[in-house]
Structures are given as C-alpha cells and as structure tokens.
Design a protein around this motif. Structure first.
Motif, mmCIF file in Angstrom:
data_model
loop_
_atom_site.group_PDB
_atom_site.id
_atom_site.type_symbol
_atom_site.label_atom_id
_atom_site.label_comp_id
_atom_site.label_asym_id
_atom_site.label_seq_id
_atom_site.Cartn_x
_atom_site.Cartn_y
_atom_site.Cartn_z
ATOM 1 N N ASP A 30 0.843 -1.191 0.000
ATOM 2 C CA ASP A 30 0.000 0.000 0.000
ATOM 3 C C ASP A 30 0.882 1.246 0.000
ATOM 4 O OD1 ASP A 30 -2.314 -1.484 0.083
ATOM 5 O OD2 ASP A 30 -2.330 -1.567 2.269
ATOM 6 N N GLY A 31 0.288 2.375 -0.444
ATOM 7 C CA GLY A 31 1.057 3.611 -0.504
ATOM 8 C C GLY A 31 1.587 3.844 -1.899
ATOM 9 N N THR A 32 2.557 4.752 -1.983
ATOM 10 C CA THR A 32 3.123 5.132 -3.269
ATOM 11 C C THR A 32 4.581 4.705 -3.338
ATOM 12 O OG1 THR A 32 1.635 7.025 -3.450
ATOM 13 C CG2 THR A 32 3.618 7.056 -4.819
ATOM 14 N N SER A 33 4.966 4.098 -4.441
ATOM 15 C CA SER A 33 6.347 3.690 -4.680
ATOM 16 C C SER A 33 6.819 4.285 -5.990
ATOM 17 C CB SER A 33 6.474 2.166 -4.740
ATOM 18 O OG SER A 33 6.078 1.568 -3.521
ATOM 19 N N VAL A 34 8.089 4.684 -6.024
ATOM 20 C CA VAL A 34 8.702 5.192 -7.241
ATOM 21 C C VAL A 34 9.790 4.222 -7.663
ATOM 22 C CG1 VAL A 34 9.970 7.081 -8.328
ATOM 23 C CG2 VAL A 34 8.220 7.585 -6.607
ATOM 24 N N LEU A 35 9.673 3.673 -8.846
ATOM 25 C CA LEU A 35 10.644 2.736 -9.385
ATOM 26 C C LEU A 35 11.359 3.387 -10.552
ATOM 27 C CD1 LEU A 35 8.473 -0.526 -9.457
ATOM 28 C CD2 LEU A 35 9.859 0.375 -7.580
ATOM 29 N N THR A 36 12.683 3.366 -10.534
ATOM 30 C CA THR A 36 13.469 3.929 -11.624
ATOM 31 C C THR A 36 14.407 2.877 -12.166
ATOM 32 O OG1 THR A 36 15.200 4.731 -10.133
ATOM 33 C CG2 THR A 36 13.365 6.227 -10.584
ATOM 34 N N GLY A 37 14.898 3.131 -13.363
ATOM 35 C CA GLY A 37 15.823 2.194 -13.983
ATOM 36 C C GLY A 37 15.176 0.913 -14.439
ATOM 37 N N LEU A 38 13.881 0.936 -14.710
ATOM 38 C CA LEU A 38 13.200 -0.266 -15.191
ATOM 39 C C LEU A 38 13.645 -0.582 -16.620
ATOM 40 C CD1 LEU A 38 9.570 0.515 -13.974
ATOM 41 C CD2 LEU A 38 11.293 -0.888 -12.834
ATOM 42 N N PRO A 39 13.790 -1.847 -16.943
ATOM 43 C CA PRO A 39 14.177 -2.190 -18.316
ATOM 44 C C PRO A 39 13.040 -1.917 -19.283
ATOM 45 C CG PRO A 39 13.638 -4.168 -17.089
ATOM 46 C CD PRO A 39 13.613 -3.034 -16.097
ATOM 47 N N GLY A 40 13.393 -1.519 -20.469
ATOM 48 C CA GLY A 40 12.367 -1.321 -21.479
ATOM 49 C C GLY A 40 11.986 -2.634 -22.118
ATOM 50 N N GLY A 41 10.971 -2.605 -22.949
ATOM 51 C CA GLY A 41 10.586 -3.818 -23.660
ATOM 52 C C GLY A 41 9.147 -4.205 -23.414
ATOM 53 N N ASP A 42 8.728 -5.185 -24.183
ATOM 54 C CA ASP A 42 7.334 -5.610 -24.183
ATOM 55 C C ASP A 42 6.897 -6.149 -22.831
ATOM 56 O OD1 ASP A 42 4.977 -6.161 -26.068
ATOM 57 O OD2 ASP A 42 5.263 -8.106 -25.097
ATOM 58 N N ASP A 43 7.780 -6.886 -22.155
ATOM 59 C CA ASP A 43 7.399 -7.487 -20.878
ATOM 60 C C ASP A 43 7.085 -6.415 -19.837
ATOM 61 O OD1 ASP A 43 7.981 -9.788 -22.218
ATOM 62 O OD2 ASP A 43 9.312 -10.612 -20.693
ATOM 63 N N THR A 44 7.910 -5.366 -19.786
ATOM 64 C CA THR A 44 7.683 -4.298 -18.813
ATOM 65 C C THR A 44 6.380 -3.570 -19.105
ATOM 66 O OG1 THR A 44 10.052 -3.998 -18.491
ATOM 67 C CG2 THR A 44 8.624 -2.178 -17.836
ATOM 68 N N ILE A 45 6.138 -3.279 -20.363
ATOM 69 C CA ILE A 45 4.902 -2.583 -20.718
ATOM 70 C C ILE A 45 3.692 -3.458 -20.415
ATOM 71 C CG2 ILE A 45 3.628 -1.430 -22.564
ATOM 72 C CD1 ILE A 45 6.263 -0.105 -21.591
ATOM 73 N N ALA A 46 3.813 -4.764 -20.656
ATOM 74 C CA ALA A 46 2.712 -5.671 -20.329
ATOM 75 C C ALA A 46 2.421 -5.654 -18.833
ATOM 76 C CB ALA A 46 3.056 -7.087 -20.779
ATOM 77 N N MET A 47 3.469 -5.577 -18.005
ATOM 78 C CA MET A 47 3.262 -5.516 -16.565
ATOM 79 C C MET A 47 2.587 -4.214 -16.155
ATOM 80 S SD MET A 47 3.621 -7.001 -13.617
ATOM 81 C CE MET A 47 4.909 -8.256 -13.654
ATOM 82 N N ILE A 48 3.046 -3.090 -16.708
ATOM 83 C CA ILE A 48 2.449 -1.796 -16.370
ATOM 84 C C ILE A 48 0.978 -1.772 -16.772
ATOM 85 C CG2 ILE A 48 2.456 0.668 -16.973
ATOM 86 C CD1 ILE A 48 5.521 0.487 -17.130
ATOM 87 N N GLU A 49 0.695 -2.203 -17.979
ATOM 88 C CA GLU A 49 -0.693 -2.194 -18.451
ATOM 89 C C GLU A 49 -1.557 -3.153 -17.642
ATOM 90 O OE1 GLU A 49 -0.370 -3.111 -22.580
ATOM 91 O OE2 GLU A 49 0.175 -1.055 -23.164
ATOM 92 N N GLY A 50 -0.997 -4.302 -17.286
ATOM 93 C CA GLY A 50 -1.763 -5.265 -16.503
ATOM 94 C C GLY A 50 -2.113 -4.740 -15.122
ATOM 95 N N LEU A 51 -1.158 -4.092 -14.458
ATOM 96 C CA LEU A 51 -1.432 -3.519 -13.138
ATOM 97 C C LEU A 51 -2.468 -2.405 -13.227
ATOM 98 C CD1 LEU A 51 2.188 -3.451 -11.701
ATOM 99 C CD2 LEU A 51 0.301 -4.890 -10.910
ATOM 100 N N ARG A 52 -2.398 -1.602 -14.281
ATOM 101 C CA ARG A 52 -3.417 -0.574 -14.471
ATOM 102 C C ARG A 52 -4.795 -1.202 -14.653
ATOM 103 N NH1 ARG A 52 -0.017 3.108 -18.797
ATOM 104 N NH2 ARG A 52 0.923 4.579 -17.310
ATOM 105 N N THR A 53 -4.846 -2.263 -15.432
ATOM 106 C CA THR A 53 -6.122 -2.939 -15.654
ATOM 107 C C THR A 53 -6.715 -3.457 -14.354
ATOM 108 O OG1 THR A 53 -5.469 -3.591 -17.891
ATOM 109 C CG2 THR A 53 -7.248 -4.836 -16.865
ATOM 110 N N LEU A 54 -5.845 -3.927 -13.474
ATOM 111 C CA LEU A 54 -6.307 -4.450 -12.189
ATOM 112 C C LEU A 54 -6.756 -3.349 -11.237
ATOM 113 C CD1 LEU A 54 -3.660 -7.251 -11.585
ATOM 114 C CD2 LEU A 54 -6.117 -7.568 -11.955
ATOM 115 N N GLY A 55 -6.399 -2.102 -11.534
ATOM 116 C CA GLY A 55 -6.898 -0.994 -10.724
ATOM 117 C C GLY A 55 -5.855 -0.117 -10.091
ATOM 118 N N LEU A 56 -4.572 -0.446 -10.229
ATOM 119 C CA LEU A 56 -3.538 0.391 -9.637
ATOM 120 C C LEU A 56 -3.275 1.621 -10.503
ATOM 121 C CD1 LEU A 56 -0.930 -2.201 -8.343
ATOM 122 C CD2 LEU A 56 -3.016 -1.366 -7.274
ATOM 123 N N GLU A 57 -2.933 2.711 -9.851
ATOM 124 C CA GLU A 57 -2.613 3.955 -10.560
ATOM 125 C C GLU A 57 -1.116 3.985 -10.812
ATOM 126 O OE1 GLU A 57 -4.029 7.270 -8.354
ATOM 127 O OE2 GLU A 57 -6.045 6.441 -8.087
#
Length: 299
Positions: free
Chosen positions: A1-28
């Motif tokens: 819970d709360g807010t986290s800032v992640l930097t230095g994430l690798p680019g690529g399809d897998d990372t974008i799939a994770m970001i989009e999936g978490l958004r779909t589940l309801g996370l901002e």
C-alpha cells in the motif's frame, strides 16, 4: 500500500505488459513517456494496494510475457472480482498448472477457459482466511513460487510453502526475497523443502508483533530450517557460487544489483519518501542451516 517510485526499469514488451496489466487491475501508475513506447530507462510511480483492485470483471492481456502472466495471476487472486488472464497464442501454450493448483489450495477460484493449466484463465479471489500452507514442486519454474511469495504477506496468516521436490532455482528465489525485504518484509526463510513468509510488516502494512507470532507458529512445523540470521540484518543475503545463476538473475530481475559485490542505488522509494533497502545490498556469505542448507533473509 502507498506510493512507490521505481526507476531504472528495463524497457521492452514485458515491462509494458506488466504496467498495463497492473493498471487494468486498478492500480494507478504514472509512467514516463519512455515507458509508453517501451524504450530503456523507464520510471514509474505506483499508487495503490490491495484495496484498489477492481471488483468488476477485467481482462489482463500479458502479450508474450510469461513472468507478467504468472505474477499478475497471483495478484489477481487478491482482488474481490473475477479477472481473466490471457496472452498471445505462444504464451497460451506455456504451462501454468503449478500456480493454478496452488491458488486453488488457497481457496481461490481458478477456471481455465479452454485447456486446463493454460491461459486464458479466470481467477476469482480472494483467498481463504484460514489457509497458511500450500504445497508446490521445487523443480519447476521459479516464477510460480515467486508469484505466490509476493502475495503471501497480504494474507492473514502469511504462507508456508512445502516443496515436494528440492528447490533448484534458489538464486531466483533469493532475488524475490531480497526485493520483498526492500519493501519492508523481513524474516523470509528459505530451505530446500520449506519457504516461510509471515504476514506482512513495514510499508505494505501489518503488525510486527503478529508477524513474529506467525513466524514462530510456522517454525514449529518446520524445525529443519532453524538457522542463524545474518550478522547485518539490514543487508540482503546473496551468496555467489560459480554456475548457480546468481549473477545473471540479479541483472535481469528489475536491477536489484547491477553487479554482484558493488553497492548500487536502485531508486526504490516508499510511501514515506525514504529511499532505502536495495541501495544497502552487498555480497555476503549466506548463513547456513545445520540440516537443510536453508537461509534467512532479513531479521
């Protein structure tokens, strides 16, 4: 819970799939412009937690990302509403049975849309409140165990994993444990046949005294992993052994350490704004258990 800032994430399809999936589940998630196009050097600000997971039916498309599909299947089990996890045709052919079976043991409804043990699958949580142990094979993909480890602190009793075969991907499981420690989950115990994770403390919530009681209860059922803790409780245990995969997984798993043996700030920030955890990691010898070769991550 709360807010986290992640930097230095690798680019690529897998990372974008994770970001989009978490958004779909309801996370901002507020991602940089680079994150939207999948280039290197991504950063993301993530706000939310279990209370933000959607009640309405949703579908998460993991593209070709096996890690994303498995991790988000476990996260979806925490949601109060049904979630369909799907992916591209090649991903649908990859095995998922160990994870699906383990979630069913936890009381989660898991229904295959076509072929059992494969995507697409409908996951409808939440897990039962009175389950504290699940059995899992130790010689299959470490992603199944890692996925379950990461949701374990959100369960009322934590989880004790009994491995029906010897744990063969210990380096990857160590990475999972060290990242969890960076977010406030201490006392994770790793053995060849047992992994113990107590109810969460620290930034993801929970009561430390209750967490100690849960750990003690789990240990009574697992005397074979009674072992000495690391001398420095703020350091993550990483043991370097030739050929065991420690070096490559560390570089591949979200940048826990870019090089073994060096202090590397990762840019992980917690809800109170403090940057800590991963930047303190260094290479040390793992404490050894007398009987099982187990180890303990954190306090």
């Amino acid at each position: 819970d709360g807010t986290s800032v992640l930097t230095g994430l690798p680019g690529g399809d897998d990372t974008i799939a994770m970001i989009e999936g978490l958004r779909t589940l309801g996370l901002e998630i507020e991602a940089t412009d680079d994150a939207e196009v999948g280039t290197d050097g991504l950063s993301a600000t993530i706000a939310g937690g279990r209370g933000h997971l959607r009640r309405a039916p949703v579908t998460v498309h993991a593209r070709l990302a096996g890690t994303t599909s498995r991790f988000l299947t476990a996260v979806a089990a925490l949601a109060p509403g049904p979630c369909t996890i799907d992916g591209a045709p090649p991903l649908r052919s990859r095995p998922m049975s160990p994870l699906h079976d383990a979630l069913r043991t936890l009381g989660v409804q898991v229904s295959a849309a076509s072929s059992a043990g494969h995507l697409p699958v409908v996951v409808h949580g939440p897990p039962a409140d009175d389950v504290e142990e699940v059995s899992l094979s130790g010689d299959v993909s470490s992603q199944f165990l890692s996925a379950l480890m990461m949701i374990a602190p959100m369960l009322p009793r934590g989880l004790r994993f009994r491995l029906t075969t010897r744990l063969v991907s210990r380096p990857y499981i160590r990475i999972t444990a060290s990242v969890m420690q960076a977010f406030g989950i201490d006392g994770i115990e790793l053995g060849d046949r047992i992994v113990i994770i107590a109810y969460g403390v620290g930034q993801i919530g929970g009561d430390e005294a209750e967490a100690r009681r849960v750990r003690a209860r789990h240990r009574r059922h697992a005397p074979e992993i009674s072992c000495a803790a690391t001398d420095d409780a703020t350091r993550t245990v990483l043991r370097r052994r030739s050929g065991d995969g420690d070096v490559r997984p560390l570089a591949a798993e979200g940048g826990v350490a870019r090089r073994l043996g060096r202090l590397v700030p990762v840019g992980t920030r917690h809800g109170d704004g403090a940057a800590r955890g991963c930047a303190d990691h260094r290479q040390v010898d793992a404490p050894q258990c007398a009987r099982s070769g187990g180890e303990r991550i954190g306090r």
